[in-house]
Every structure is written in structure tokens, then in C-alpha cells.
Design a protein around this motif. Structure first.
Motif, PDB file in Angstrom:
ATOM      1  N   CYS A 493     -40.615  28.970 -45.639  1.00  0.00           N
ATOM      2  CA  CYS A 493     -41.525  29.734 -46.488  1.00  0.00           C
ATOM      3  C   CYS A 493     -40.754  30.357 -47.658  1.00  0.00           C
ATOM      4  O   CYS A 493     -41.210  30.334 -48.806  1.00  0.00           O
ATOM      5  CB  CYS A 493     -42.205  30.811 -45.658  1.00  0.00           C
ATOM      6  SG  CYS A 493     -43.344  31.844 -46.598  1.00  0.00           S
ATOM      7  N   GLN A 496     -39.857  27.758 -50.249  1.00  0.00           N
ATOM      8  CA  GLN A 496     -41.067  27.363 -50.994  1.00  0.00           C
ATOM      9  C   GLN A 496     -41.407  28.397 -52.056  1.00  0.00           C
ATOM     10  O   GLN A 496     -41.733  28.061 -53.190  1.00  0.00           O
ATOM     11  CB  GLN A 496     -42.248  27.243 -50.034  1.00  0.00           C
ATOM     12  CG  GLN A 496     -42.456  25.854 -49.488  1.00  0.00           C
ATOM     13  CD  GLN A 496     -43.691  25.808 -48.610  1.00  0.00           C
ATOM     14  OE1 GLN A 496     -44.625  26.581 -48.810  1.00  0.00           O
ATOM     15  NE2 GLN A 496     -43.686  24.921 -47.635  1.00  0.00           N
ATOM     16  N   CYS A 497     -41.360  29.653 -51.647  1.00  0.00           N
ATOM     17  CA  CYS A 497     -41.683  30.735 -52.584  1.00  0.00           C
ATOM     18  C   CYS A 497     -40.705  30.733 -53.753  1.00  0.00           C
ATOM     19  O   CYS A 497     -41.101  30.881 -54.910  1.00  0.00           O
ATOM     20  CB  CYS A 497     -41.648  32.091 -51.884  1.00  0.00           C
ATOM     21  SG  CYS A 497     -42.986  32.325 -50.725  1.00  0.00           S
ATOM     22  N   LEU A 559     -50.876  28.286 -44.971  1.00  0.00           N
ATOM     23  CA  LEU A 559     -49.907  29.178 -45.617  1.00  0.00           C
ATOM     24  C   LEU A 559     -49.769  28.869 -47.099  1.00  0.00           C
ATOM     25  O   LEU A 559     -49.776  29.753 -47.950  1.00  0.00           O
ATOM     26  CB  LEU A 559     -48.552  29.054 -44.913  1.00  0.00           C
ATOM     27  CG  LEU A 559     -47.383  29.821 -45.537  1.00  0.00           C
ATOM     28  CD1 LEU A 559     -47.684  31.300 -45.617  1.00  0.00           C
ATOM     29  CD2 LEU A 559     -46.111  29.585 -44.730  1.00  0.00           C
ATOM     30  N   ASN A 560     -49.676  27.607 -47.400  1.00  0.00           N
ATOM     31  CA  ASN A 560     -49.494  27.189 -48.782  1.00  0.00           C
ATOM     32  C   ASN A 560     -50.652  27.655 -49.676  1.00  0.00           C
ATOM     33  O   ASN A 560     -50.438  28.287 -50.713  1.00  0.00           O
ATOM     34  CB  ASN A 560     -49.372  25.670 -48.825  1.00  0.00           C
ATOM     35  CG  ASN A 560     -48.691  25.237 -50.104  1.00  0.00           C
ATOM     36  OD1 ASN A 560     -47.681  25.835 -50.488  1.00  0.00           O
ATOM     37  ND2 ASN A 560     -49.247  24.247 -50.757  1.00  0.00           N
TER      38      ASN A 560
END
Length: 570
Positions: A493, A496-497, A559-560
Motif C-alpha cells: 500500500c 502504491q501511494c 483499497l485502490n
RNA sequence: CGGGGUGUAGCGCAGCCUGGUAGCGCAACUGCUUUGGGAGCAGUGGGUCGGGAGUUCGAAUCUCUCCACCCCGACCA
């Protein structure tokens, strides 16, 4: 940013000499540290916020056509001699000598330097208009620095200076800055007001302050509830009451009022309301004698208005008690306009009273049912009080509300003051020498940070607006260092952020969750995600906004989408 | 600048009155346990007691002096 690579310097205890919340929270969050009175370092966390403020300011100034430059904080005295301010400025100007014993100062502002630049660089009206700005450290040797970064001696300011060939151009440059300031403060995400700082408000406004609203603000500002009138309370005219004064209904009488020296004493002791009584203040006259200023008991003197009265000393000095007793024959606390033989200025509201209570000019005695015209001279009334909530707006539209604000921006028109005194000239269309018209536009960058906190905090800490937050999103994995599952989810996560350009903070410290949560709340991260064994087993992650009462579980496979929506990204 | 107050470990404080060589909580470090809201146990490190001078056998403690900081006021806007 990973917590393990960052200098998170939160404090559990509140440092004892921090008075206001923003100062306390900035210290506790590890944003700033103090070195001397009014002098602070910005730690990495604080600097991130400072940079966000600067960046918004910079982008909007650039968009408004202003040009960034950088001027020195060390300034030679010669320029200040030229403008005349070397002698005018008080001890707030930090003066020093260099090794050759030459006088200099640390700049509290940059009109002199910018005018010097201008006169050397610009020769023709065809190069105008111009607007130069900088974001730079200033120094003002405040007598009493306090409230942390709110009133410090060293601070960062954005200051801009516009140059135009004529007053119309100056007004245009001013209007452009006015709009740029609106854009800037909108982007800060703070509740603010643009407020007239011009006393008369005749024609177009030539000076505006931008205030961040906060109960702890040092300035009071008045707003109309039915129009866009807004001004610093110091400058707002109190209109005379519309109603006729009522006729006297009872004969005047003298009553003993032992020990009653204040309006509150009187109200309690005689059972009259403060608004039915008069307050008589004695100030120094400009000829060394005394003058009386009479207000309604529930009103407050406006110093600026009083200073403008003919015969009143400016700056205003309240008379010494000894001098009052000597010249008037009785003590403060039983003064009144009846039989008072010194020049007397009566506020409109006080002049509108009938059957009022006032001091009898004899110690421990007051008058009941006194009346203007009957018991003393009919006054010519003036405006010398501060407006209060509910007063009519000076523009005739609506009533006033009073809020408190922190001044973080100020724009005003300088005219030719510096171009004339420093001989900064250009050639105009006729080929004649002309003094350009200047405007000056400031934003207290460091003060914005403190003001944002004053306005947005709770018991747990700071609540940043998204645009100013040091980090937008905190990832709190539970048992990151023990659970492979948690670690993978959190790392993924996090990456990705980062790839999406989100300012994300991964709390990878081997700590109990409570410690992580309270740290993230203290430093004010607006959004928080939690990954845990328990949640992941149920295919869930947890989200909590900084202002939310409680957290919510979200499906892991979304989540995305969740992040895309949260940060409004494509 | 006037008045008041405080300087003792990174932070918050006690000890000072009545002199005998410095302590508590938090934080830090090590180990073990613990792990969804500021953990537990055991152990460890860290102090020119704001600086200087003096009194005394001996000063964090008493005296003088300087400095720094805080609060209130005045000043400044």
C-alpha cells in the motif's frame, strides 16, 4: 516516508511555558524547537508544513504575474537613512555594526531594498507594471515575543511590491493581489475573512487585512450579517442611534454609593443596568490639561477614535489618578458629566440616554435620573466607542457580528512614499521623470502555520487541512515487525501511494497501536489506514479520517478505488 | 523599561526554609514478556544544580553579582 527513517519527535508532556494551543501542539508534535526568545528552528515535520504554505503562495503569486526574487536580510543603514526610516523606526529594528563599524540592520521589511533594486534596474514606464516578491526570513526585535511562532522575532514572510506608473495602475495591481490572496487563502483550506483596514472606507478600499478566524485571535473583526462589509473593529464607525432621545421622567437625585467605583459595582449596588449608566474617562488634553470622555456604561473606548478628537493628546494617555483628584477634586469612580468643568466628549450612545445614572463628582456619591440639557449642558456627541455585536452596519445594511481573527495577510497601497524619498524614477510617456506608485503585500508564512492550528485542533492534537498537512495519509500496520502478512500489505500500500504522489507516512515502528494512533493524531495526519492480521484475515482494512468519531472497515479488494476516491485522483 | 517569578538529567518536577556532596515521574538504552488506544518486569546510562565571586572544614542550599527565560504592564501596530 517511513517512520523508521524519519525524525518523529513527539512529546508526551506539554512544555510549561507554551501558553496557546498552537505553540503547545507545535512543540509536542515536534515541529519546532526554541533557541532564544522568539527564535525557533523548524524540525523536518514542521518544515514540511511550512513548505506546503510556501508552495501555495508561490504558485498563486506566479499565476498572478508576480516575479520571485530574493533579497538580503542584512541591510546597510544608508538605504534606511535615505527613506528616513533609520531614525523613525524604534528598537524593533535590530541594528548592528559590521567589522568596519558600518551601521546596518537585519531587515524587518524590504521597501528600501526593493526600491533600490527598482531604481537601478528599471528606467522606463514601458517596463511597468512590475511586481516582485520573495519568501524570506525577517527579523523584528519584539519587546515581548510570545505565543511561539505566532509572535516571534524571526519569522518567514512573503512580501511583494508592485510598481505602476499611475494611481490607476497601482489600483489594478492591488486588485490583482487581492484576488491572488483570495486564491491563496482558499487553497489553505482555512476559515478566513478579508477585512477592510481602512478607517474612512471612502471610495475603493486601499488596505485590507486577511484574518484566519479563531477564538484565540488577537484582533476583533466586525461583519455585517446582510452585506459583505467586514473591517477590523478598531476602524468601524458606530452610527448614532436612530431613535429620538426619550424625555426625562423623573427629577435628578443624589444617592450615596459607598464602595461602588466601577460600572459593575453600580449595576449590582443600585440595581440599574450598565446600559443605563455613564462611564466617564479622563484623558490628557494636548495642552497638558484634562478632557473627559463619556461612554455608555456597557461600551468600550476606541483609542484610535479618541486620538483623532481635537484637543485630545495623541497618542492617547489616560490621566493619572493623582492628577484627577488634584484638578477635579474627587477620585475616579464617582465622575460624571454633571457640573464637570473640563472639555467633555460624549459618545453618541451615551448622549442618547435619558434618566441615566452617573457619578456626582463627589466621592462615594452618584446621580440618579440625570438628563442632558436639563441637569447639564446638551452635549454635541461624537463617535468614540468600539462597535459591539448587534450595532447597525456602517453601510446601512444589516447588523454587525463580531468574530476574532489572527492577521496573516495585509495588502496596501504605498503610493510614492519610497519612490520619492529614494529617488526611484522612470521616464513616462512624455519622456518626463516620474515617481512610480507602489503597493505592498505581505503574508506571514510562519504565522499561517500557527493560525491553522489555532483554528483546527482537538484534545488529541492538530487537525490539518489536506493542503497543509505534513503527510496526507498515515499507514499504521499492527505488528508490522512480526506479521509477514501485515508487513506485505502495508508495504504494498505504501509503495502504491508513493507511486501516486501521495504524501504517505508508514509507521513501521515496533510499537503498540495506541502509541502509533496517538502520534498520528497529534501531528494531525488527515487520513489513517490500519492493517492488521485480524482485518486481513477478513479481507478488510480500516480507515479513519482525523475528524471521524470512529474507524470503519473497508473491503481489501477495493483499497485502490478507495484511495483514488479519497485523494480525488484519476 | 517597571513589577512579579523561574533556572536542578531530553521533558515535567522535588530537594533550598534548617549547609553534610542530588532524587522522583516520563523519555532514552539492554533483556525477556506483551501487541487494536500512550504496556509489564528486571537492569543500565545520563546532571558544570544557569555563570562568576564570596562565607564556611564543607554550598544545589547562605550572601553578592552577572546572565537567560517566563508572566503582567507600558511601548509598538
Amino acid at each position: 516516508m517511513r517512520a523508521s527513517r524519519f525524525h518523529l519527535a513527539t512529546l508526551k508532556e506539554t512544555p510549561v511555558d507554551a501558553e496557546i494551543v498552537s505553540h503547545q501542539l507545535m512543540l509536542r508534535a515536534g515541529m519546532i524547537r526554541r533557541h532564544a526568545a522568539g527564535v525557533y528552528s523548524w524540525l523536518p515535520l514542521g518544515l514540511r508544513v511550512l513548505r506546503k504554505v510556501e508552495q501555495i503562495v508561490r504558485e498563486e503569486m506566479d499565476a498572478a504575474g508576480a516575479l520571485e526574487l530574493l533579497m538580503p536580510s542584512f541591510q546597510p543603514s544608508e538605504l534606511w537613512q535615505e527613506s528616513g526610516r533609520w531614525d523613525q523606526f524604534g528598537p524593533e529594528l535590530l541594528r548592528l555594526k559590521d567589522r568596519h563599524q558600518r551601521d546596518a540592520c537585519i531587515g524587518p521589511t524590504h521597501e528600501e531594498i526593493i526600491t533600490d533594486i527598482f531604481r537601478r534596474e528599471v528606467a522606463s514606464y514601458r517596463q511597468l507594471p512590475l511586481n516582485f516578491y520573495q519568501i524570506q526570513t525577517k527579523f523584528r526585535d519584539e519587546i515581548r515575543p510570545r505565543f511561539g511562532v505566532m509572535r516571534s522575532r524571526e519569522f518567514i514572510m512573503k512580501d511583494a511590491y508592485s510598481f505602476d506608473i499611475d494611481p490607476q495602475g497601482m489600483q489594478r495591481s492591488y486588485d490583482i493581489m487581492d484576488q491572488a490572496y483570495v486564491n491563496i487563502f482558499d487553497r489553505f483550506g482555512l476559515d478566513y475573512r478579508a477585512v477592510s483596514a481602512d478607517s474612512g472606507a471612502i471610495g475603493g478600499s486601499t488596505s485590507q487585512e486577511f484574518h484566519v478566524l479563531a477564538d484565540s485571535g488577537e484582533d476583533a473583526i466586525a461583519f455585517s450579517d446582510e452585506s459583505d462589509f467586514a473591517a477590523n473593529i478598531e476602524t468601524v464607525e458606530a452610527l448614532p442611534p436612530a431613535a429620538e432621545r426619550a424625555a426625562p421622567t423623573a427629577p435628578m437625585e443624589t444617592v450615596d454609593t459607598p464602595g461602588m467605583h466601577t460600572i459593575e459595582d453600580l449595576a449590582r449596588g443600585l440595581g440599574v443596568s450598565a446600559r443605563q449608566s455613564l462611564k466617564t474617562l479622563i484623558a490628557e488634553a494636548d495642552d497638558g490639561n484634562l478632557v473627559a470622555l463619556v461612554l455608555r456604561g456597557d461600551h468600550e473606548l476606541n483609542v484610535l477614535k479618541a486620538e483623532r478628537l481635537d484637543g485630545v493628546a495623541s497618542p492617547l494617555r489616560m490621566a493619572q489618578r493623582e492628577k484627577i483628584i488634584e484638578l477635579l477634586g474627587n477620585d475616579i469612580g464617582s465622575l460624571g458629566p454633571v457640573g464637570l468643568n473640563i472639555p467633555t466628549f460624549v459618545d453618541h450612545a451615551a448622549a442618547q440616554l435619558s434618566d441615566f445614572v452617573c457619578g456626582a463628582n463627589q466621592d462615594e456619591k452618584h446621580l440618579l435620573n440625570a438628563n442632558w440639557g436639563r441637569d447639564c449642558e446638551e452635549p454635541e456627541s461624537v463617535d468614540i466607542r468600539n462597535v459591539v455585536e448587534g450595532d447597525p452596519s456602517p453601510n446601512g445594511k444589516g447588523r454587525l457580528k463580531i468574530l476574532r481573527g489572527i492577521e496573516v495577510g495585509h495588502i496596501f497601497q504605498l503610493g510614492q512614499k519610497y519612490s520619492e524619498s529614494m529617488q526611484a524614477t522612470v521616464l513616462d510617456e512624455q519622456g518626463k521623470t516620474a515617481f512610480p506608485y507602489m503597493g505592498c503585500y505581505g503574508i506571514g508564512v510562519t504565522r499561517v502555520v500557527a493560525a491553522a492550528i489555532e483554528q483546527n485542533h482537538d484534545d488529541n492534537g492538530i487537525i490539518w487541512p489536506d493542503t497543509l498537512a505534513p503527510f496526507q495519509l498515515a499507514i499504521c500496520p499492527i505488528n508490522y515487525h512480526k506479521s509477514e502478512l501485515v508487513r506485505q500489505a502495508a508495504d504494498e500500500c505504501y509503495e502504491q501511494c508513493r507511486a501516486r504522489g501521495i504524501d504517505v507516512f508508514l509507521d513501521d515502528r515496533p510499537l503498540r497501536p495506541g502509541v502509533m494512533f496517538s502520534d498520528m493524531e497529534l501531528i494531525g495526519v488527515p487520513h489513517r489506514l490500519v492493517f492488521s492480521e485480524r482485518g486481513l484475515a477478513a479481507q478488510q482494512f480500516e480507515y479513519k479520517g482525523r475528524r471521524d468519531e470512529s474507524a470503519s472497515d473497508q473491503p481489501l479488494d477495493q483499497l485502490n478505488d478507495f484511495l483514488v476516491q479519497l485523494f480525488a485522483m484519476p
